[in-house]
Design a protein around this motif. Structure first.
Motif, PDB file in Angstrom:
ATOM      1  N   ARG A   8      23.033  -9.059  29.879  1.00 46.77           N
ATOM      2  CA  ARG A   8      23.416  -8.053  28.881  1.00 46.77           C
ATOM      3  C   ARG A   8      24.890  -7.710  29.089  1.00 46.77           C
ATOM      4  O   ARG A   8      25.347  -7.505  30.209  1.00 46.77           O
ATOM      5  CB  ARG A   8      22.575  -6.774  29.024  1.00 46.77           C
ATOM      6  N   SER A  28      28.912 -16.014  17.616  1.00 48.07           N
ATOM      7  CA  SER A  28      28.961 -14.558  17.460  1.00 48.07           C
ATOM      8  C   SER A  28      27.574 -13.947  17.496  1.00 48.07           C
ATOM      9  O   SER A  28      27.334 -12.927  18.151  1.00 48.07           O
ATOM     10  CB  SER A  28      29.653 -14.191  16.141  1.00 48.07           C
ATOM     11  N   ARG A  29      26.635 -14.552  16.779  1.00 41.79           N
ATOM     12  CA  ARG A  29      25.280 -14.006  16.731  1.00 41.79           C
ATOM     13  C   ARG A  29      24.624 -13.992  18.108  1.00 41.79           C
ATOM     14  O   ARG A  29      23.943 -13.035  18.479  1.00 41.79           O
ATOM     15  CB  ARG A  29      24.438 -14.820  15.748  1.00 41.79           C
ATOM     16  N   ILE A  30      24.833 -15.067  18.868  1.00 42.12           N
ATOM     17  CA  ILE A  30      24.241 -15.124  20.208  1.00 42.12           C
ATOM     18  C   ILE A  30      24.848 -14.057  21.118  1.00 42.12           C
ATOM     19  O   ILE A  30      24.124 -13.359  21.841  1.00 42.12           O
ATOM     20  CB  ILE A  30      24.427 -16.527  20.810  1.00 42.12           C
ATOM     21  N   ILE A  32      26.308 -11.238  20.208  1.00 46.49           N
ATOM     22  CA  ILE A  32      25.872  -9.916  19.730  1.00 46.49           C
ATOM     23  C   ILE A  32      24.454  -9.643  20.190  1.00 46.49           C
ATOM     24  O   ILE A  32      24.110  -8.515  20.592  1.00 46.49           O
ATOM     25  CB  ILE A  32      25.982  -9.848  18.187  1.00 46.49           C
ATOM     26  N   LYS A  33      23.604 -10.655  20.156  1.00 42.35           N
ATOM     27  CA  LYS A  33      22.221 -10.511  20.607  1.00 42.35           C
ATOM     28  C   LYS A  33      22.163 -10.083  22.070  1.00 42.35           C
ATOM     29  O   LYS A  33      21.248  -9.382  22.499  1.00 42.35           O
ATOM     30  CB  LYS A  33      21.484 -11.841  20.424  1.00 42.35           C
ATOM     31  N   HIS A  34      23.176 -10.501  22.856  1.00 41.07           N
ATOM     32  CA  HIS A  34      23.210 -10.141  24.268  1.00 41.07           C
ATOM     33  C   HIS A  34      24.052  -8.891  24.539  1.00 41.07           C
ATOM     34  O   HIS A  34      24.436  -8.632  25.677  1.00 41.07           O
ATOM     35  CB  HIS A  34      23.743 -11.322  25.087  1.00 41.07           C
ATOM     36  N   GLY A  35      24.335  -8.140  23.499  1.00 42.85           N
ATOM     37  CA  GLY A  35      24.940  -6.828  23.678  1.00 42.85           C
ATOM     38  C   GLY A  35      26.444  -6.764  23.585  1.00 42.85           C
ATOM     39  O   GLY A  35      27.035  -5.720  23.875  1.00 42.85           O
TER      40      GLY A  35
END
Length: 431
Positions: A8, A28-30, A32-35
């Motif tokens: 995280r 970016s999506r990955i 963002i998924k990890h905070g």
């Protein structure tokens, strides 16, 4: 890899620079998924402008982009902020690019296509470095908890270089040296040369150095950096050092440098290293008068064999050729290099015609033995051109050109022979 997926980033700001829109969106999506909080830029110019508007601690950038490349981008941003961490993502495997990335201070270099788990781990390492810097600025009351949570070794020293505190990581690395002089950690009885602690106390600036440390019979590399430690009134009370085990990094850097100076197929010197050795030999002549010679070799009819039996068989012939050439050079100071394709060169650290002809005759004898390709045997001889410095040229280009012309004279003379360059007639003459 499940453990990596639990990483995280807790609002960590990251700038992703990628000219491929799909790759930028997926990355970016990955993150963002990890905070993480992510900004994107489609090229170096846009990235530089966004960084000027909002400083970010970590930048993940492609290398090959239109306009400003990733390497140029890093140089520009480092001029603005030296603390930013950079991670390169590129399909470029060129060793020059890898070496430049190391010199610019990239934290990691990921070859496309890469596993996103590796990117997460690289960002985590950068995040840890940033966290360490931030935590060292925190109030003293939080210091104990913070430093013991770090993977780097931390040491606080007084003005006499004695260690007054060391964290758990440093104890695991060196043992307990609390109360001892810092240089005794490295087995020294006096301060080390270019000691970061001494330099920092002298000029007040941060300093760092890499050292070797033998522990349990194993030699490993550490990087030690030192900064001033001040009390609430601004009085210098000592120094704080961060000590990292950088053995893996040093190993990787050595591997990259080896890739830069060695022919990856044959293991002998490549043209880059040959040019360096040639420049050194010329400088040595001007200093001590030591003459030397060049022997240019070109395999006869290699293309025919390569086309007939395939490139894999051709590679095996090149490897065996390098081994045969190496066996003919008895002097450790001679440099054997692959110039490219089926051309090789020997820089012999002796300018005597007798010695150079001796090598040439050994080479012709070695190549008289047929090469084995599977169940077949093929005959591949070599044509050799020889030039002497300074008789046949005053500089690297001219001495190489002389050997090259002599080699082509051997080709015209029917191959499988050697020829000395005759500087007086500007033609190559068969011995």
């Amino acid at each position: 890899m499940t453990q990596l997926l639990d990483i995280r980033f807790n609002g960590l700001d990251i700038l992703v620079v990628e000219d491929d829109a799909v790759s930028a969106i997926v990355t970016s999506r990955i993150l963002i998924k990890h905070g993480a909080r992510v900004m994107t830029a489609a090229n170096g110019y846009e990235a530089l402008e966004k960084f000027r508007q909002q400083n970010v601690p970590i930048i993940v950038t492609d290398i090959n982009m239109p306009g400003i490349s990733g390497l140029e981008l890093v140089s520009n941003i480092k001029a603005l902020d030296q603390t930013v961490q950079f991670i390169a993502t590129s399909a470029n495997r060129d060793t020059d690019c890898l070496v430049t990335a190391i010199e610019l201070g990239f934290s990691d270099y990921l070859i496309k296509p890469f596993e996103f788990e590796n990117l997460l781990l690289s960002i985590k390492r950068c995040s840890d470095v940033l966290a360490a810097r931030k935590q060292l600025e925190d109030e003293q009351g939080k210091f104990q908890v913070v430093v013991d949570s770090l993977g780097e070794g931390i040491a606080i020293k007084d003005l006499e270089y004695r260690i007054v505190y060391q964290n758990r990581a440093l104890t695991e690395m060196f043992g307990d040296f609390t109360g001892s002089y810092c240089f005794t950690m490295f087995g020294n009885t006096a301060p080390c040369q270019e000691c970061p602690t001494i330099l920092t106390l002298q000029d007040g600036l941060p300093h760092s150095a890499c050292k070797n440390r033998a522990g349990d019979g194993i030699l490993f590399d550490v990087e030690s950096s030192a900064s001033l430690l001040k009390d609430s009134r601004g009085t210098v009370t000592g120094t704080v050092s961060i000590i990292r085990d950088v053995s893996e990094r040093v190993k990787n850097e050595k591997a990259i440098l080896d890739m830069a100076f060695r022919d990856q197929l044959t293991g002998i010197s490549n043209r880059r290293l040959f040019q360096d050795r040639l420049d050194q030999a010329i400088a040595k002549f001007h200093r001590y008068g030591t003459k030397f010679g060049l022997l240019y070799l070109d395999l006869d009819n290699f293309k025919t064999v390569n086309d007939t039996f395939g490139h894999a068989a051709g590679d095996q012939i090149l490897i065996e050729s390098a081994n045969r050439i190496r066996s003919c050079c008895k002097r450790d100071v001679d440099t054997i290099s692959r110039q490219g394709g089926d051309e090789f060169c020997i820089l012999a650290n002796c300018g005597e015609r007798k010695y150079l002809e001796e090598i040439a005759l050994h080479l012709l004898q070695a190549f008289s033995i047929p090469f084995r390709i599977g169940l077949s045997e093929v005959s591949i001889t070599t044509s050799i051109g020889i030039s002497l410095f300074p008789d046949d040229g005053a500089g690297p280009e001219s001495i190489e050109a002389a050997a090259d012309k002599a080699m082509y004279c051997s080709k015209r003379s029917g191959r499988n022979t050697h020829t000395f360059f005759d500087v007086h007639t500007a033609t190559a003459q068969k011995k």
